[in-house]
Design an enzyme around this catalytic site. Structure first.
Site, PDB file in Angstrom:
ATOM      1  N   ALA A  93       0.876  -1.166   0.000  1.00  0.00           N
ATOM      2  CA  ALA A  93       0.000   0.000   0.000  1.00  0.00           C
ATOM      3  C   ALA A  93       0.916   1.220   0.000  1.00  0.00           C
ATOM      4  CB  ALA A  93      -0.868  -0.014   1.249  1.00  0.00           C
ATOM      5  N   GLY A  97       0.547  -4.837   1.204  1.00  0.00           N
ATOM      6  CA  GLY A  97      -0.715  -4.807   0.460  1.00  0.00           C
ATOM      7  C   GLY A  97      -0.595  -5.458  -0.919  1.00  0.00           C
ATOM      8  N   GLU A 103      -1.053  -9.017  -0.267  1.00  0.00           N
ATOM      9  CA  GLU A 103      -2.471  -9.207   0.067  1.00  0.00           C
ATOM     10  C   GLU A 103      -3.325  -9.235  -1.204  1.00  0.00           C
ATOM     11  OE1 GLU A 103      -2.342  -5.927   3.046  1.00  0.00           O
ATOM     12  OE2 GLU A 103      -3.290  -7.408   4.343  1.00  0.00           O
ATOM     13  N   GLU A 133       5.123  -5.149   7.226  1.00  0.00           N
ATOM     14  CA  GLU A 133       4.359  -4.153   7.998  1.00  0.00           C
ATOM     15  C   GLU A 133       4.852  -3.951   9.427  1.00  0.00           C
ATOM     16  OE1 GLU A 133       2.977  -6.127   5.799  1.00  0.00           O
ATOM     17  OE2 GLU A 133       1.203  -5.238   4.884  1.00  0.00           O
TER      18      GLU A 133
HETATM   19  N1  CO8 Z   1       4.615   3.055  -0.725  1.00  0.00           N
HETATM   20  C1  CO8 Z   1       5.017   4.218  -1.268  1.00  0.00           C
HETATM   21  N2  CO8 Z   1       6.115   4.320  -2.028  1.00  0.00           N
HETATM   22  C2  CO8 Z   1       6.845   3.211  -2.245  1.00  0.00           C
HETATM   23  C3  CO8 Z   1       6.490   1.965  -1.703  1.00  0.00           C
HETATM   24  C4  CO8 Z   1       5.311   1.909  -0.908  1.00  0.00           C
HETATM   25  N3  CO8 Z   1       4.870   0.776  -0.369  1.00  0.00           N
HETATM   26  N4  CO8 Z   1       7.420   1.057  -2.069  1.00  0.00           N
HETATM   27  C5  CO8 Z   1       8.313   1.712  -2.827  1.00  0.00           C
HETATM   28  N5  CO8 Z   1       7.974   2.996  -2.935  1.00  0.00           N
HETATM   29  C6  CO8 Z   1       8.664   4.057  -3.676  1.00  0.00           C
HETATM   30  C7  CO8 Z   1       9.925   4.529  -2.921  1.00  0.00           C
HETATM   31  O1  CO8 Z   1       9.579   5.472  -1.915  1.00  0.00           O
HETATM   32  C8  CO8 Z   1      10.725   5.125  -4.046  1.00  0.00           C
HETATM   33  O2  CO8 Z   1      10.167   6.390  -4.356  1.00  0.00           O
HETATM   34  P1  CO8 Z   1      11.170   7.655  -4.580  1.00  0.00           P
HETATM   35  O3  CO8 Z   1      11.950   7.276  -5.815  1.00  0.00           O
HETATM   36  O4  CO8 Z   1      10.216   8.778  -4.789  1.00  0.00           O
HETATM   37  O5  CO8 Z   1      12.051   7.734  -3.347  1.00  0.00           O
HETATM   38  C9  CO8 Z   1      10.398   4.225  -5.238  1.00  0.00           C
HETATM   39  O6  CO8 Z   1       9.180   3.552  -4.913  1.00  0.00           O
HETATM   40  C10 CO8 Z   1      11.465   3.170  -5.490  1.00  0.00           C
HETATM   41  O7  CO8 Z   1      11.684   2.477  -4.296  1.00  0.00           O
HETATM   42  P2  CO8 Z   1      13.134   2.319  -3.592  1.00  0.00           P
HETATM   43  O8  CO8 Z   1      14.017   3.447  -3.966  1.00  0.00           O
HETATM   44  O9  CO8 Z   1      12.908   2.072  -2.136  1.00  0.00           O
HETATM   45  O10 CO8 Z   1      13.622   0.981  -4.336  1.00  0.00           O
HETATM   46  P3  CO8 Z   1      14.650  -0.084  -3.783  1.00  0.00           P
HETATM   47  O11 CO8 Z   1      14.970  -0.983  -4.920  1.00  0.00           O
HETATM   48  O12 CO8 Z   1      15.766   0.572  -3.057  1.00  0.00           O
HETATM   49  O13 CO8 Z   1      13.806  -0.922  -2.681  1.00  0.00           O
HETATM   50  C11 CO8 Z   1      11.881  -2.071  -1.818  1.00  0.00           C
HETATM   51  C12 CO8 Z   1      12.726  -1.685  -3.071  1.00  0.00           C
HETATM   52  C13 CO8 Z   1      12.693  -3.044  -0.944  1.00  0.00           C
HETATM   53  C14 CO8 Z   1      10.635  -2.765  -2.313  1.00  0.00           C
HETATM   54  C15 CO8 Z   1      11.551  -0.788  -1.024  1.00  0.00           C
HETATM   55  O14 CO8 Z   1      10.982   0.158  -1.913  1.00  0.00           O
HETATM   56  C16 CO8 Z   1      10.593  -0.985   0.111  1.00  0.00           C
HETATM   57  O15 CO8 Z   1      10.970  -1.486   1.146  1.00  0.00           O
HETATM   58  N6  CO8 Z   1       9.313  -0.560  -0.097  1.00  0.00           N
HETATM   59  C17 CO8 Z   1       8.309  -0.592   0.942  1.00  0.00           C
HETATM   60  C18 CO8 Z   1       7.813  -1.986   1.154  1.00  0.00           C
HETATM   61  C19 CO8 Z   1       6.789  -2.000   2.245  1.00  0.00           C
HETATM   62  O16 CO8 Z   1       7.064  -1.694   3.393  1.00  0.00           O
HETATM   63  N7  CO8 Z   1       5.554  -2.392   1.887  1.00  0.00           N
HETATM   64  C20 CO8 Z   1       4.453  -2.463   2.809  1.00  0.00           C
HETATM   65  C21 CO8 Z   1       3.760  -1.153   2.863  1.00  0.00           C
HETATM   66  S1  CO8 Z   1       2.540  -1.072   4.156  1.00  0.00           S
HETATM   67  C22 CO8 Z   1       1.265  -1.952   3.544  1.00  0.00           C
HETATM   68  O17 CO8 Z   1       1.286  -2.445   2.460  1.00  0.00           O
HETATM   69  C23 CO8 Z   1       0.084  -2.052   4.462  1.00  0.00           C
HETATM   70  C24 CO8 Z   1      -1.011  -2.856   3.814  1.00  0.00           C
HETATM   71  C25 CO8 Z   1      -2.279  -2.675   4.539  1.00  0.00           C
HETATM   72  C26 CO8 Z   1      -2.920  -1.374   4.156  1.00  0.00           C
HETATM   73  C27 CO8 Z   1      -4.315  -1.267   4.619  1.00  0.00           C
HETATM   74  C28 CO8 Z   1      -4.889   0.113   4.431  1.00  0.00           C
HETATM   75  C29 CO8 Z   1      -3.937   1.179   4.052  1.00  0.00           C
END
Ligand code: CO8
Length: 257
Positions: free
Chosen positions: A66, A112, A115, A135
């Site tokens: 998400a 998400g 999910e 999460e």
């Molecule tokens: N949300 C928003 N932006 C994201 C997300 C995300 N989940 N994942 C990646 N991005 C963005 C980064 O911020 C980055 O943006 P910018 O270039 O503007 O800085 C861009 O995508 C590229 O990402 P990275 O530079 O981080 O790329 P890497 O190759 O270094 O890393 C990863 C890749 C490991 C996938 C890393 O991006 C990461 O850890 N992402 C987050 C993963 C995460 O924590 N996901 C869970 C999110 S919480 C969730 O899903 C809750 C679900 C339930 C929700 C219910 C209601 C809301």
């Protein structure tokens, strides 16, 4: 449908729905959820469409979760509503869709994003896929049905381990525990997934729909609102604020123990 690339493959009678927010690793925000809902509506009413393949654009991510930036300043009620609305508008709709939906996981399927894949009827993955629930590292829990669907697919013990440790699984590990049904090379992911859909052509559409409904009925989601409440409650914690701040600053969180 700005965030979705929707194409029909007439030979295979398949709608290929590609989440197209590549720069943000296809993270799910309100607009993506709305567009996915529209795409599913389109596939539902098309008589020549027998099944749907759901995948992400690019070769890095299916969906990396998400959109953290969207909900980082939410309070408890907003978090609860986002979780519930997403379930009603999309996740439960996918799970209960009348036509088979296959998630073709082409990279990161996190939070998400995983999910979303769990809501589909069949999951396949490319060799480079990585699946996990990070999460708890954000001070959160899965809020789109992950705590309900994961244990039903891989069992309670493995589900606890995946969610509590946040460990990312490779495609092969995910295959070994039954989280995905098949692993294909990156180049062949869509082609091989299309092959699976061929078997639906020789089945009665009504029978497929009834099979989905019946299989789902043995898994009544009684814990669904518990998940949304627990998810929302965490938005009042200092550790959630720290988890999200750490993500924004690309550093490890420093949680109060
Ligand atoms: N949300 C928003 N932006 C994201 C997300 C995300 N989940 N994942 C990646 N991005 C963005 C980064 O911020 C980055 O943006 P910018 O270039 O503007 O800085 C861009 O995508 C590229 O990402 P990275 O530079 O981080 O790329 P890497 O190759 O270094 O890393 C990863 C890749 C490991 C996938 C890393 O991006 C990461 O850890 N992402 C987050 C993963 C995460 O924590 N996901 C869970 C999110 S919480 C969730 O899903 C809750 C679900 C339930 C929700 C219910 C209601 C809301």
């Amino acid at each position: 449908m700005q965030n979705i690339n929707y194409t029909k493959n007439i030979e295979y009678k398949v709608a290929i729905v590609v989440i197209s927010r590549e720069k943000q690793l296809n993270a799910l925000n309100k607009e993506v959820i709305r567009d996915l809902e529209i795409a599913l509506g389109e596939a539902k009413k098309s008589k020549n469409i027998r099944s749907i393949i759901l995948t992400g654009s690019g070769n890095k991510a299916f969906v990396a979760g998400a959109d953290i930036k969207e909900f980082k300043n939410f309070h408890k009620e907003q978090a609860f509503n986002l979780s519930q609305t997403g379930k009603v508008k999309l996740f439960d709709k996918i799970a209960n869709f009348q036509k088979p939906i296959i998630a073709a996981i082409n990279g990161y399927a996190l939070g998400g994003g995983l999910e979303l894949a769990l809501s589909a009827h069949i999951r396949v993955a490319s060799k480079n896929a990585k699946l996990g629930f990070p999460e708890c590292s954000l001070g959160l829990i899965p809020g789109y049905g992950g705590t309900q669907r994961l244990p039903k697919i891989i069992g309670q013990g493995l589900a606890h381990e995946m969610i509590l440790t946040g460990k990312m699984l490779s495609a092969e590990e995910a295959h070994r525990i039954g989280l995905v049904n098949h692993v294909f090379s990156e180049d062949e992911l869509i082609e091989k997934t299309l092959d699976i859909t061929k078997s639906f052509h020789t089945k009665s559409p009504e029978a497929l729909s009834s099979a989905i409904k019946s299989i789902n009925s043995c898994f009544i989601n009684s814990g669904d609102s518990v998940e949304s409440q627990e998810f929302a409650k965490l938005f009042e914690t200092q550790n959630f604020k720290e988890g999200v701040q750490a993500f924004m600053e690309k550093r490890k969180p420093n949680f109060n123990k």
